[in-house]
Structure formats: structure tokens, C-alpha cells
Design a protein around this motif. Structure first.
Motif, PDB file in Angstrom:
ATOM      1  N   GLN A 162       7.070  12.377  11.313  1.00 15.49           N
ATOM      2  CA  GLN A 162       6.730  11.172  10.571  1.00 15.49           C
ATOM      3  C   GLN A 162       7.641  11.119   9.352  1.00 15.49           C
ATOM      4  OE1 GLN A 162       2.432  11.406  10.076  1.00 15.49           O
ATOM      5  NE2 GLN A 162       2.368   9.185  10.005  1.00 15.49           N
TER       6      GLN A 162
ATOM      7  N   ARG B  81       8.066  10.796   6.046  1.00 18.79           N
ATOM      8  CA  ARG B  81       7.368  10.728   4.766  1.00 18.79           C
ATOM      9  C   ARG B  81       8.060  11.670   3.788  1.00 18.79           C
ATOM     10  NH1 ARG B  81       0.871  11.278   5.629  1.00 18.79           N
ATOM     11  NH2 ARG B  81       0.472   9.425   6.861  1.00 18.79           N
TER      12      ARG B  81
ATOM     13  N   GLY C 146       9.015  14.686   1.642  1.00 20.45           N
ATOM     14  CA  GLY C 146       8.657  16.100   1.686  1.00 20.45           C
ATOM     15  C   GLY C 146       8.578  16.696   3.068  1.00 20.45           C
TER      16      GLY C 146
ATOM     17  N   ARG D 102       8.818  20.715   4.181  1.00 18.02           N
ATOM     18  CA  ARG D 102       7.745  21.456   4.864  1.00 18.02           C
ATOM     19  C   ARG D 102       8.278  22.212   6.075  1.00 18.02           C
ATOM     20  NH1 ARG D 102       3.052  19.205   2.620  1.00 18.02           N
ATOM     21  NH2 ARG D 102       3.432  17.082   1.936  1.00 18.02           N
TER      22      ARG D 102
ATOM     23  N   LEU E 138       2.048  21.501  11.019  1.00 18.05           N
ATOM     24  CA  LEU E 138       2.394  20.528   9.974  1.00 18.05           C
ATOM     25  C   LEU E 138       1.886  19.161  10.415  1.00 18.05           C
ATOM     26  CD1 LEU E 138       6.025  21.688   9.156  1.00 18.05           C
ATOM     27  CD2 LEU E 138       3.921  22.263   7.949  1.00 18.05           C
ATOM     28  N   ILE E 139       1.189  18.523   9.506  1.00 19.29           N
ATOM     29  CA  ILE E 139       0.526  17.265   9.832  1.00 19.29           C
ATOM     30  C   ILE E 139       1.523  16.210  10.307  1.00 19.29           C
ATOM     31  CG2 ILE E 139      -0.885  15.391   8.842  1.00 19.29           C
ATOM     32  CD1 ILE E 139      -2.360  18.113   8.948  1.00 19.29           C
ATOM     33  N   GLU E 140       2.710  16.200   9.718  1.00 17.55           N
ATOM     34  CA  GLU E 140       3.651  15.112  10.006  1.00 17.55           C
ATOM     35  C   GLU E 140       4.568  15.401  11.189  1.00 17.55           C
ATOM     36  OE1 GLU E 140       4.675  15.757   6.168  1.00 17.55           O
ATOM     37  OE2 GLU E 140       3.732  13.974   5.301  1.00 17.55           O
ATOM     38  N   VAL E 141       4.390  16.548  11.815  1.00 14.95           N
ATOM     39  CA  VAL E 141       5.188  16.866  12.992  1.00 14.95           C
ATOM     40  C   VAL E 141       4.489  16.281  14.214  1.00 14.95           C
ATOM     41  CG1 VAL E 141       5.993  18.727  14.474  1.00 14.95           C
ATOM     42  CG2 VAL E 141       6.236  18.909  11.988  1.00 14.95           C
ATOM     43  N   ILE E 142       5.209  15.391  14.910  1.00 10.42           N
ATOM     44  CA  ILE E 142       4.587  14.659  16.010  1.00 10.42           C
ATOM     45  C   ILE E 142       4.812  15.367  17.338  1.00 10.42           C
ATOM     46  CG2 ILE E 142       4.583  12.471  17.276  1.00 10.42           C
ATOM     47  CD1 ILE E 142       5.626  11.185  14.604  1.00 10.42           C
TER      48      ILE E 142
ATOM     49  N   TYR F 279       4.287   8.222  21.080  1.00  9.27           N
ATOM     50  CA  TYR F 279       3.325   8.948  20.252  1.00  9.27           C
ATOM     51  C   TYR F 279       2.826   8.149  19.056  1.00  9.27           C
ATOM     52  CZ  TYR F 279       5.633  12.602  22.895  1.00  9.27           C
ATOM     53  OH  TYR F 279       6.141  13.341  23.907  1.00  9.27           O
TER      54      TYR F 279
ATOM     55  N   GLU G  94       1.747   4.611  17.143  1.00  6.30           N
ATOM     56  CA  GLU G  94       1.399   3.210  17.194  1.00  6.30           C
ATOM     57  C   GLU G  94       2.106   2.527  16.045  1.00  6.30           C
ATOM     58  OE1 GLU G  94      -2.906   2.713  17.094  1.00  6.30           O
ATOM     59  OE2 GLU G  94      -2.996   4.702  17.985  1.00  6.30           O
TER      60      GLU G  94
ATOM     61  N   ALA H 157       2.630   0.829  12.755  1.00  7.97           N
ATOM     62  CA  ALA H 157       1.750   0.884  11.585  1.00  7.97           C
ATOM     63  C   ALA H 157       0.983  -0.420  11.459  1.00  7.97           C
ATOM     64  CB  ALA H 157       2.577   1.135  10.347  1.00  7.97           C
TER      65      ALA H 157
ATOM     66  N   VAL I 103       0.668   2.442   4.563  1.00  5.05           N
ATOM     67  CA  VAL I 103       1.610   3.269   5.290  1.00  5.05           C
ATOM     68  C   VAL I 103       3.058   3.070   4.847  1.00  5.05           C
ATOM     69  CG1 VAL I 103       2.486   3.868   7.555  1.00  5.05           C
ATOM     70  CG2 VAL I 103       0.047   3.615   7.177  1.00  5.05           C
TER      71      VAL I 103
ATOM     72  N   LEU J  23       3.849   4.896   1.737  1.00  3.78           N
ATOM     73  CA  LEU J  23       4.079   6.341   1.773  1.00  3.78           C
ATOM     74  C   LEU J  23       5.520   6.680   2.122  1.00  3.78           C
ATOM     75  CD1 LEU J  23       0.873   7.703   3.490  1.00  3.78           C
ATOM     76  CD2 LEU J  23       1.593   8.100   1.164  1.00  3.78           C
TER      77      LEU J  23
END
Lengths: 580, 179
Positions: free
Chosen positions: B11, B13, B15, B19, B66-70, B165, B167, B169, B175, B178
Motif C-alpha cells: 500500500q 503510504r 513510511g 517498515r 506488516l499491515i501495508e504489505v498486500i 487485492y 478495492e 478507495a 484514504v 494518507l
């Protein structure tokens, strides 16, 4: 159309919308707009002023661990934020849902070494599940919702939101119509059905199966399912330090704690078992000892909600990613009817009998105390735990918070944990000394009608005991502190005695008169130096309508046994000084 | 230790790169090459990472934390097209230019700047071909050199399109804010 709100008001609204009722923190320059707004919400958002941000963080952790809800702590920029680092790291290691809110300098001076500026999102990146730097007031509703969602779902953990002062001061009409946009974050809750059937096949064919119940059982609220599953297949259940409470210790299938200070019969059973079913534990090195020698004969089934834990420390034959409760429910559904389990039950009683024989032969709880070495001591620490265990179990309605070190291991070993999940709260993975007193504050706020005991060593107590003042200010009468005072950083001293030629480098420790210190804070303070006075002091603590500290001046050089030396196999336990 | 090529969708975003790098640093692995940029889907970046690791499966699993890794794939053993680009500022006095120009045409390199005594050459190819080219021109005198990280794409229909993966935004304000 709603009316415009300041960023700080939006923060309060967002917290209330997520069900937050209490926050632990300390104000300061950059976070002041939040405190300004908080005044209008003070009937709905209780703010507990702590004496140090580390205390606020641990209090929020204690609250979270006792309730399963998110714990919220607040600090200002710079040192306020860095003082939260230890509890954040602790929450990361122990999967505690924690929201840390920090103020940041204004966005126009960000990165310019402004007064009280530190890069807290940079600092906490490796010790948070996720973190945010918010500079734009419009982002606040979304960020708070996403942050709390991330902290509380999947494998819970700490999330930090750092907000610039100007973002809190600016106004906007908040958009509460939020759809989370997290394509990379979709925790798996339902275990794979094929793997679940594979697990059942293994467990049914096993002659010597074992269950390890970890923190995941407690967090998922899976203790009833665990007990039922163990009973249906008659499998002995081991509880890790964080798994304490997953099954009452007086249950016939409960056999106790494994690992470095676990019981001999538990570790031997692991080394002998043919199928090891770990649910919600992460095979920490304090459990496995030398990992390559762990459970050498076992096929291993591992259930964890975090895929990265599976296969990390030990090889796994049947991996199941999922929520402990949902996986256990699926396991229960797929079990064959009792009529088909008769043969299994015969094996089960032989195996259990064997484990109980080992338990009788080696030191179980009872024999432990009767060691000759303790006969001449005026106050062996074990007498304190025996009295506490007896009293707490008789009274019920209690929570115990422990710190880190010898006293913590004795508490795990010697208290009979019969009162269900979330009654034993400690700092496990990070091993954070100073956890107990502030965490007890958080637990006491969550459960004002229960007695909350903090058991703490004299070392850890002197790290965060300033929160005794917070406990008084908040009017919490249900906190009792037992200081297991041996005048040493005891666990380090034990290692020095056993492995480092008694070079007591940096471990002898003095302190003030703890009872007088407690009195100075407005507590009742008691001092106990002889075994015969232990029970009366505990009874007085319970009878007192207010916080009480008991300074148990225990025998100074007593060691925690059994013990597996670091990096040794759990099959090689030492039972006394002479074996070290 | 084996070198692994990992392709990940992230994602986009602030930083997120920090990460990813922090996570790999924490495990003590050495990053051999790293390239990141926009993907075909708005709000999603595609990253190619070459890392030396004995336990790449753990790296992949940790990245997923990591939250932003899809999406993460180890494409080391997959059929891929891999490219890297280099720019070289070469010592190129008039007498040597003819030879350099013919060398460039053999490798399909382009001359993008000519100064009084220097040339800047741009060359794109597989990491091996780039390596060869550098060795061939080194004797003339490399004054400056810059290499991009490797980028890799799996051949054929297989692969990962970010739109599978993500949708689009939907919540107007938050969104994009960010990003």
C-alpha cells in the motif's frame, strides 16, 4: 450535517465510538489540545493521571490484559513519548491490544529539532503492530478507527498514533462514514478444515499426546472449548506462563507449567510425548530450551493466529492458522463419537498415570516446600506463596499481577491457579521489571470489586512504585502489594550463584523501609519477617478497606528450582544447587 | 547463502518502505538490491527486493506481518524477466569515442550526454548483462556510476495484478489523505 469539531474533540469522539472508557496518561505541551477537549468529555472518558508515562503504559496494558479490551495510554511529545517505549515493546511481545496516543510538535517545525521533538513513529516502528503520524485533522476519524481495529484484531498488539499539535487544534466536519482500506491486513480466523482433520487423526492415533495451552487460549476466550476438547480425548494439558488460567490447575488433566522453571514431570512428558498439540503458544525459548532437542519424538500440531509464528522456532507437522476458539470448535465438531474413542481412553489413562508417577517422584508443589534447606529459614519465600494461594483460593474474586524475576516464577509455580482466565497477569516475552504495580492499577480500575494483588520483587518495585500515588488519587482500595524482598536482583543473583562463581556483581540491592514508604503514600504498610506472621498480614490486607503493602523480608539467597540452564535441553533440569 | 528475489505489493503510504527495510535489517539480512515504484493500480507500489537469506520463508512471513504489505512472492525459482539499469559517466576523450560508440551499440546501450571529455551512457539489461557491460567499459575510466535496483516480473499469465487485492478507495477523504 454535523458541526465542525477540533481535531482533539474528534479524538475524544472517536475513542468513545470505539467503546473506550478509560485512558492513562500525562499531559504536556504538544498534547495539551487533547487535554483541553477532554474536559468536555470527562463524564464519558475517564482520565487517570499517572506519575510516569511508563506507569501509564503498563496500567493500560494491565487494563487490556484483564478485560480483553483495548488499553489506552497518552504521553506528550519527546520524553513523554519515549517513556512509553518500554510498555509498547512489552505489549508487542505479549500481544496486548494497546493504543498509545502521543502529541507531536506542530507540523511546521516537524523535523527541525523543535522543543520536545522526537521521531516517535521512527522509534516505535519495530515495536508496534502499526503506527501513524497524523498531520491532517481530516485523517483523524479514519486513523483512530483503523488503529483500534488493527490493535484488537488478529494477533493483538500495540498501535501508536502520533498527532501534531496543529492537527489537534484545527477544525473540520468529521466524516464518520468510514470503510477501512486494508487490503494487506486480513487475519485468518477459521482454521483450514483439512488440517483440522489431520490434527484429529494424529491426536487419535497418539499413545502419548500432550496439549500446550498458550496465551492464545486466554485472548480468544477459548478456555471452555479447550477443557472440553481435552476431556473428550483425555489429553493432559500443559499451561505456559501466559496460558495460566486456560484450565484450572485442580482439573485432573492439568499438569502445570513447562520450560525453564517448569516442572520436571511436564518437561519429561514433552520429551516423551508422541504428539504435541500447541494451541495459542509460540514455542518461546523459555518453553523449548534448546529448540533442536525439544520434543524429539513428537509430531507437532501448532495452532496460531499469526502465520509467522508457525515453524519459526520448532518444526511443525500440522500447521493451523486461526483463532484458538474457532479452531477448537471445529476440532470438537469433527471428533468421532465417544464410542469410537474407547481404545484411546485406555492409552490415555496409562499415559496420565505415568506422568503423575513422574510428578510424585520429582518435586511437585508439595515436596518442593519440604526441602531440608528451608527448615532453618525464618521466612522462606515459599511460605508467602503457600499462604497467598490458600487465602486467594478460599476467597475467590481476585486477580494477581506479577513482575519479572524469581518472585514471578514462584508465583507461577506455587499458587494454585484455579480461578479461570485473566486472573494471572504478568510480563512474559519482554520480561519488563516494573510492570506489576502500574499494571495492577489498570486491573484495579477494570475490576473495582475484585482484590488485585501485585506480587513484585524489591528490584522491580523500586522501578515504578510511584504509581502508588496514582492508586490513592484514584481512590482504589482494592490494590494489595506483596513485595518479595530479598535485597537482591534475585534472578540475576541466582544465575551468578549457579553459573558465574558467585560473583554478585551489581545484584545486592538496598531499599527504603517499604512499609514506611507505603505509609507516606497513604497506604497501610506492613512488614513480615517470620513465617508465622505471614497469614495474619495477608488477612489484615484483605480486611483493610484501602491499599495495603506487605514487605515480606524473605530469606535472601533462595533459588528458583527446578531450572533448565539457558540453551540446554528441557530434559536436563537441575533440581538443586548441588546439581548446577 | 542463496540470493532470493522477492516481489511485493505494498500500500502506498508514508513510511512503508522504512517498515520493509527495518524488518529485514532486524533479522540481520543484507539487502543486495531494492527497487520500488508505482504499480499498475493507483495507491499500490510494487517492490523488488534481492536479499541473501537461508530462511526466506520466514522473511516472507514476517513481511506479511506488516499491515501495508498486500502480497509477497519469492520468485527466485520462477521464470521471470529481470532488468536493471545503469548510468555511467565515462572518461571519453575524442580519440576514444568511436570505439566506445561501437561498444555501446553491441550492448544496446545509449549515449545520453556528451561533454568535452566525458560521455554518460545509459544501459538496461539483465543484471548479468549490465555487469558485463561495466567490465567492458571500465578500462576507459569510469568517473561516476549509478545502478538502479533490480526489477523482476513473472512471465506469462501468472503473476500478481494489484487490482486483484485492492478495492478502489471508496471513502473520499481519508484514504487519499494518507498518501
Amino acid at each position: 450535517m454535523t458541526k465542525p469539531l477540533t481535531g482533539a474533540q474528534i479524538m475524544c469522539e472517536a475513542l468513545i465510538r470505539e467503546g473506550v472508557e478509560v485512558m492513562f496518561g500525562i499531559p504536556g505541551g504538544a498534547i495539551m489540545p487533547f487535554y483541553y477537549a477532554m474536559w468536555d468529555y470527562r463524564d464519558r472518558l475517564r482520565h487517570v493521571l499517572c506519575r510516569h508515562e511508563q506507569g501509564a503504559g503498563h496500567a493500560a496494558e494491565g487494563y487490556a490484559r484483564a478485560t480483553g479490551k483495548i488499553g489506552v495510554c497518552i504521553g506528550t511529545s519527546g520524553p513523554g513519548a519515549t517513556n512509553l517505549v518500554t510498555p509498547i515493546a512489552d505489549a508487542m511481545m505479549d500481544s496486548t491490544p494497546l493504543l498509545a496516543i502521543t502529541g507531536q510538535v506542530g507540523s511546521h517545525v516537524l523535523g527541525k529539532d523543535a522543543f520536545q521533538e522526537t521521531d516517535i513513529t521512527g522509534i516505535t516502528m519495530p515495536i508496534t503492530k502499526h503506527n501513524y503520524l497524523v498531520k491532517n485533522v481530516d485523517e483523524l476519524p479514519y486513523v483512530f478507527k483503523e488503529a483500534i481495529h488493527i490493535a484488537t484484531t488478529g494477533r493483538p498488539g500495540p498501535v501508536l498514533i502520533d498527532i501534531t499539535k496543529d492537527a489537534m487544534q484545527k477544525t473540520t466536519v468529521p466524516n464518520w462514514d468510514i470503510k477501512l482500506n486494508l487490503p494487506g491486513y486480513k487475519p485468518t480466523y477459521q482454521g483450514n478444515r483439512r488440517q483440522i482433520r489431520e490434527a484429529i487423526k494424529l491426536l487419535i492415533s497418539a499413545k502419548k499426546p500432550l496439549i500446550i495451552a498458550g496465551h492464545g487460549i486466554i485472548m480468544a476466550g477459548a478456555h471452555r472449548e479447550l477443557q472440553e476438547f481435552a476431556e473428550r480425548l483425555r489429553i493432559p494439558v500443559i499451561t505456559t506462563l501466559h496460558g495460566i488460567g486456560a484450565i484450572p490447575e485442580n482439573h485432573p488433566l492439568a499438569i502445570g507449567m513447562p520450560g525453564m522453571h517448569g516442572w520436571v514431570h511436564v518437561n519429561r512428558a514433552i520429551q516423551e510425548c508422541d504428539v504435541l498439540f500447541n494451541i495459542g503458544g509460540r514455542f518461546d525459548d523459555r518453553v523449548t530450551g534448546k529448540a533442536s532437542t525439544f520434543a524429539p519424538h513428537a509430531r507437532i500440531i501448532h495452532v496460531d493466529i499469526d502465520p509467522s509464528e508457525i515453524g519459526k522456532n520448532v518444526r511443525v507437522d500440522v500447521p493451523i492458522v486461526g483463532d484458538a476458539r474457532l479452531v477448537l470448535q471445529a476440532l470438537l465438531e469433527d471428533l468421532p463419537p465417544p464410542s469410537e474413542l474407547a481404545e484411546l481412553h485406555t492409552h490415555a489413562s496409562d499415559w496420565m498415570e505415568h506422568i503423575r508417577e513422574m510428578q510424585d517422584k520429582h518435586q511437585g508443589k508439595q515436596q518442593y516446600k519440604n526441602r531440608a534447606a528451608m527448615a532453618n529459614m525464618s521466612l522462606p519465600p515459599h511460605d508467602v506463596y503457600e499462604a497467598l494461594s490458600r487465602t486467594l483460593n478460599a476467597r475467590g474474586n481476585y486477580r494477581v499481577v506479577t513482575d519479572v524475576g524469581q518472585h514471578q516464577m514462584w508465583a507461577a509455580q506455587l499458587i494454585d491457579w484455579n480461578h479461570g482466565p485473566r486472573t494471572h497477569i504478568t510480563s512474559g516475552g519482554a520480561g519488563t521489571m516494573g510492570f506489576a504495580v502500574p499494571a495492577a492499577l489498570g486491573v484495579a480500575i477494570a475490576y473495582p470489586n475484585e482484590t488485585v494483588w501485585a506480587i513484585v520483587g524489591d528490584g522491580g518495585f523500586q522501578m515504578t512504585n510511584q504509581e502508588m500515588a496514582t492508586i490513592v488519587q484514584e481512590g482504589l482500595k482494592n490494590v494489595k502489594v506483596a513485595v518479595i524482598n530479598n535485597g537482591y536482583l534475585g534472578m540475576v543473583r541466582q544465575w551468578q550463584e549457579l553459573f558465574e562463581h558467585k560473583r554478585y556483581s551489581g545484584t545486592p540491592l538496598s531499599g527504603p523501609n517499604f512499609a514506611k514508604l507505603a505509609e507516606a503514600y497513604g497506604w497501610k504498610g506492613l512488614t513480615v519477617e517470620r513465617s508465622e506472621d505471614v497469614q495474619a498480614a495477608i488477612d489484615e490486607a484483605h480486611a483493610t478497606d484501602g491499599p495495603v503493602l506487605i514487605d515480606f523480608r524473605v530469606e535472601r539467597e533462595v533459588n528458583v528450582f527446578p531450572m533448565v540452564p539457558q540453551n540446554k535441553s528441557i530434559g536436563e533440569m537441575i533440581l538443586s544447587e548441588s546439581q548446577a | 547463502m542463496k540470493k532470493h528475489t522477492i516481489v511485493a505489493l505494498l500500500q502506498d503510504r508514508p513510511g512503508v518502505l522504512s517498515r520493509v527495510i527495518g524488518l529485514i535489517r532486524r533479522r540481520g539480512y543484507n539487502i543486495e538490491s531494492l527497487a520500488v515504484g508505482h504499480s499498475e493500480t493507483a495507491g499500490v507500489s510494487r517492490l523488488t527486493l534481492v536479499v541473501e537469506s537461508e530462511d526466506v520463508e520466514q522473511v516472507v512471513k514476517q513481511l506479511y506481518r506488516l499491515i501495508e504489505v498486500i502480497k509477497v512472492s519469492d520468485v527466485t525459482d520462477d521464470p521471470t524477466v529481470e532488468r536493471e539499469m545503469t548510468m555511467i559517466k565515462l572518461h571519453a576523450p575524442p580519440a576514444a569515442r568511436h570505439e566506445i560508440i561501437s561498444m555501446c551499440s553491441v550492448f544496446g546501450a545509449r549515449i545520453v550526454d556528451v561533454g568535452s571529455n566525458t560521455m554518460i551512457i545509459e544501459m538496461t539489461g539483465t543484471p548479468g548483462k549490465v555487469e558485463n557491460f561495466i567490465e567492458v567499459v571500465r578500462p576507459y575510466g569510469i568517473k561516476e556510476m549509478m545502478r538502479t535496483g533490480r526489477i523482476a516480473m513473472v512471465r506469462g499469465a501468472r503473476g500478481h495484478n494489484a487490482s486483484e487485492y485492492v478495492e478502489p478507495a471508496t471513502n473520499g477523504v481519508a484514504v487519499p489523505a494518507l498518501n
